[in-house]
Scaffold this active site. Structure first.
Site, PDB file in Angstrom:
ATOM      1  N   ASP A 158       1.205  -1.377  -0.338  1.00 16.32           N
ATOM      2  CA  ASP A 158       0.042  -0.137  -0.241  1.00 16.32           C
ATOM      3  C   ASP A 158       0.474   1.083  -0.027  1.00 16.32           C
ATOM      4  O   ASP A 158       2.572   0.895  -0.751  1.00 16.32           O
ATOM      5  CB  ASP A 158      -0.899  -0.655   1.206  1.00 16.32           C
ATOM      6  CG  ASP A 158      -2.353   0.280   0.925  1.00 16.32           C
ATOM      7  OD1 ASP A 158      -2.051   1.688   0.820  1.00 16.32           O
ATOM      8  OD2 ASP A 158      -3.577   0.265   0.816  1.00 16.32           O
ATOM      9  N   ASP A 159       0.305   2.204   0.730  1.00 14.91           N
ATOM     10  CA  ASP A 159       1.111   3.929   0.391  1.00 14.91           C
ATOM     11  C   ASP A 159       2.040   3.401   1.293  1.00 14.91           C
ATOM     12  O   ASP A 159       2.437   2.563   1.748  1.00 14.91           O
ATOM     13  CB  ASP A 159       0.222   4.839   1.291  1.00 14.91           C
ATOM     14  CG  ASP A 159       0.415   6.599   1.163  1.00 14.91           C
ATOM     15  OD1 ASP A 159       1.696   6.168  -0.093  1.00 14.91           O
ATOM     16  OD2 ASP A 159      -0.384   6.977   1.016  1.00 14.91           O
ATOM     17  N   LYS A 199      -3.581  -0.242  -6.961  1.00 17.39           N
ATOM     18  CA  LYS A 199      -5.284   0.928  -5.833  1.00 17.39           C
ATOM     19  C   LYS A 199      -4.773   1.698  -6.478  1.00 17.39           C
ATOM     20  O   LYS A 199      -3.507   2.226  -5.838  1.00 17.39           O
ATOM     21  CB  LYS A 199      -4.786   0.334  -4.529  1.00 17.39           C
ATOM     22  CG  LYS A 199      -6.169   0.765  -3.700  1.00 17.39           C
ATOM     23  CD  LYS A 199      -5.695   0.768  -2.021  1.00 17.39           C
ATOM     24  CE  LYS A 199      -6.214   1.582  -1.333  1.00 17.39           C
ATOM     25  NZ  LYS A 199      -5.894   0.444   0.461  1.00 17.39           N
ATOM     26  N   ASP A 258      -5.470   6.276  -5.100  1.00 17.34           N
ATOM     27  CA  ASP A 258      -6.408   6.342  -4.019  1.00 17.34           C
ATOM     28  C   ASP A 258      -6.889   7.725  -4.853  1.00 17.34           C
ATOM     29  O   ASP A 258      -6.824   7.881  -6.357  1.00 17.34           O
ATOM     30  CB  ASP A 258      -5.069   6.759  -2.825  1.00 17.34           C
ATOM     31  CG  ASP A 258      -5.696   6.862  -1.775  1.00 17.34           C
ATOM     32  OD1 ASP A 258      -7.098   7.167  -1.744  1.00 17.34           O
ATOM     33  OD2 ASP A 258      -5.447   6.190  -0.590  1.00 17.34           O
ATOM     34  N   ARG A 297     -14.388   1.149  -4.450  1.00 14.84           N
ATOM     35  CA  ARG A 297     -14.621   1.433  -3.058  1.00 14.84           C
ATOM     36  C   ARG A 297     -15.510   2.985  -3.170  1.00 14.84           C
ATOM     37  O   ARG A 297     -14.973   4.037  -3.648  1.00 14.84           O
ATOM     38  CB  ARG A 297     -12.940   2.315  -2.672  1.00 14.84           C
ATOM     39  CG  ARG A 297     -12.399   0.889  -1.873  1.00 14.84           C
ATOM     40  CD  ARG A 297     -13.437   0.730  -0.507  1.00 14.84           C
ATOM     41  NE  ARG A 297     -12.537   2.095   0.279  1.00 14.84           N
ATOM     42  CZ  ARG A 297     -11.070   2.728   0.553  1.00 14.84           C
ATOM     43  NH1 ARG A 297     -10.517   1.892   0.342  1.00 14.84           N
ATOM     44  NH2 ARG A 297     -11.185   2.963   2.113  1.00 14.84           N
ATOM     45  N   ASP A 320     -12.160   4.031   4.881  1.00 14.44           N
ATOM     46  CA  ASP A 320     -10.947   3.249   5.064  1.00 14.44           C
ATOM     47  C   ASP A 320     -11.996   2.403   5.979  1.00 14.44           C
ATOM     48  O   ASP A 320     -12.581   2.799   6.897  1.00 14.44           O
ATOM     49  CB  ASP A 320     -10.131   4.286   4.912  1.00 14.44           C
ATOM     50  CG  ASP A 320      -9.218   4.705   4.055  1.00 14.44           C
ATOM     51  OD1 ASP A 320      -9.938   4.422   2.984  1.00 14.44           O
ATOM     52  OD2 ASP A 320      -8.396   4.769   4.285  1.00 14.44           O
TER      53      ASP A 320
END
Ligand SMILES: *[C@@H]1O[C@H](CO)[C@@H](O)[C@H](O)[C@H]1NC(C)=O
Ligand SMILES: *[C@@H]1O[C@H](CO)[C@@H](O)[C@H](O)[C@H]1NC(C)=O
Ligand SMILES: *[C@@H]1O[C@H](CO)[C@@H](O)[C@H](O)[C@H]1NC(C)=O
Ligand SMILES: *[C@@H]1O[C@H](CO)[C@@H](O)[C@H](O)[C@H]1NC(C)=O
Length: 418
Positions: free
Chosen positions: A82-83, A158, A160, A214, A218
């Site tokens: 992820d990030d 993913k 964002d 999404r 979160d």
């Protein structure tokens, strides 16, 4: 109406339908795997916390464990970073690079390692100038970044939206990134996260350009977060159901089973509801250190089969009482699944219903099985009564398969008796 008119309407509808999906051949079933975020987050200081910092070593270990602990055997396939994976600046040519201390061999080598385990690898970016944690965003670098990911062998992105100029640019960015991924020629799942503040999702863009969608807050490692996601999906179920089907699925965010917050009963509920919603199943936990019960829940093949049903229909909540929610989902071959979720404190509650009330086809006899206990409960006709007992915050999940055999009276069953 003439036959020709009817035919032309049908054809028009078919064409309209055909354009309504990202055509990269991926996510025919909801993607399953591991996602680093909820459990490991912004841990970047490997001197302070070598065991848990987001690094090449951590991701390799998680990939090893997905295989060794049997998660791969039941369908978990993606290992997603992820990030916080990047260096704080792009390289002089403008290319993204992984943090050189934490990922000393670079992303290509890590991707090769994950592939050598028979798994796939995912990565994270944000549509804006920066990611949510302040690393370089993809704004004005979309084509280059898609190309970089493809060169590294990435299988899942993913996306964002932190630090994006709001409004139209989010939609435009998703479209551009999706097209950029397509033109790399590498099949890459595109997982889009609509910003939780600001305008309502641009459904047309999400439908046409994303594999998973999404559109809620979160998840956090907390029961409140899980129940508010459940309520958000129930409240919007007529719209969200529309998202779901081969090629495109809802993303209520990561499974937090085996982390700090959820009890055994609460963990069953997250698994059961994510499965009934045909959600993408990305667990975010420490695979080195999972209680056996959490592993059992996450590897429950019968529940995974409901999530991975080929029709890909998102189940709907049909009962919302203070002490009991009932969700149902049509499955392939005339079968159904149902979840009985008790959102209330206290003691185990009984709930009595019938196949008719659950919306199963009337006149059909069903063989019903409970999926946490792996127990056959008998055969049931349309108006036979079915009683389940559900522990506070827990869920009972059943599957009903039509049977041809002659009817044996349904047993009234109790699960988890007091
Ligand atoms: C790109 O899009 C075309 C047309 O929608 C599709 O046939 C093709 O499989 C896609 N390729 C990739 C790599 O996503
Ligand atoms: C999307 O691509 C178009 C065409 O190349 C470009 O004009 C536009 O600025 C891009 N928008 C974003 C947000 O990347
Ligand atoms: C479902 O999606 C279709 C296609 O975009 C749209 O026409 C329809 O209005 C949607 N229905 C709901 C309830 O959102
Ligand atoms: C479902 O029930 C809960 C508890 O009674 C309530 O707070 C919530 O608003 C209900 N949701 C909907 C969509 O009616």
């Amino acid at each position: 109406m003439s036959f020709r008119m009817l035919l032309s309407i049908v054809l028009t509808l078919m064409v309209a339908r055909l354009t309504l999906s990202l055509d990269n051949g991926l996510a025919r079933l909801p993607p399953m795997g591991f996602q680093a975020w909820v459990r490991f987050r912004w841990r970047t200081d490997c001197d302070l916390d070598p065991k848990n910092c987001l690094s090449e070593a951590l991701i390799r270990t998680m990939a090893d464990l997905v295989v060794e602990k049997g998660f791969k055997d039941v369908g978990y396939e993606y290992v997603n970073i992820d990030d916080c994976w990047m260096a704080t600046e792009r390289d002089p040519s403008g290319k993204l690079i992984a943090d050189p201390i934490r990922f000393p061999n670079g992303m290509k080598s890590l991707a090769d390692y994950v592939h050598s385990k028979g798994l796939k690898i995912g990565i994270y970016e944000s549509m804006g100038y920066q990611t949510c944690q302040g690393f370089p965003g993809t704004f004005e670098h979309i084509d280059d970044d898609a190309k970089t990911f493809a060169e590294w062998g990435i299988d899942f992105v993913k996306m964002d939206t932190c630090h994006t100029p709001r409004g139209q640019l989010v939609s435009e960015g998703f479209k551009n990134f999706s097209r950029a991924l397509n033109s790399t020629g590498r099949p890459i799942v595109f997982s889009c996260e609509w910003p939780h503040v600001g305008p309502h999702p641009d459904w047309d863009t999400m439908f046409n350009y994303c594999n998973t969608i999404r559109n809620g807050r979160d998840v956090q490692d907390s029961w409140d977060a899980v129940t508010s996601i459940i309520e958000n999906f129930a409240k919007n179920q007529v719209i969200f159901k529309n998202v779901s089907g081969p090629g495109r699925y809802n993303d209520p965010d990561q499974l937090i089973i085996g982390d700090y917050a959820l009890s055994y009963e609460q963990s069953k509920t997250q698994m059961a509801l994510w499965a009934i919603m045909a959600a993408q199943l990305l667990m975010s936990n420490d695979l080195r250190d999972l209680p056996a019960w959490a592993e059992d829940i996450l590897k429950n093949k019968e529940i995974i089969a409901v999530d991975q049903d080929p029709l890909g229909i998102m189940g709907q909540r049909i009962v919302n009482e203070t002490r009991m929610q009932v969700w149902t989902k049509p499955l392939a071959n005339g079968s159904f699944a149902a979840v009985f979720f008790c959102p209330f404190h206290g003691i185990p509650y009984d709930y009595t219903t019938t196949p008719r009330k659950l919306g199963f086809h009337t006149g059909t006899i069903y063989k019903i099985r409970e999926l946490f206990e792996h127990k056959d409960l008998g055969t049931f006709q349309t108006d036979d009564s079915v009683t389940v007992t559900v522990n506070p915050y827990g869920s009972v999940m059943i599957r009903a398969d039509p049977v041809m055999s002659s009817h044996k009276p349904g047993t009234h069953f109790k699960i988890n008796p007091l």
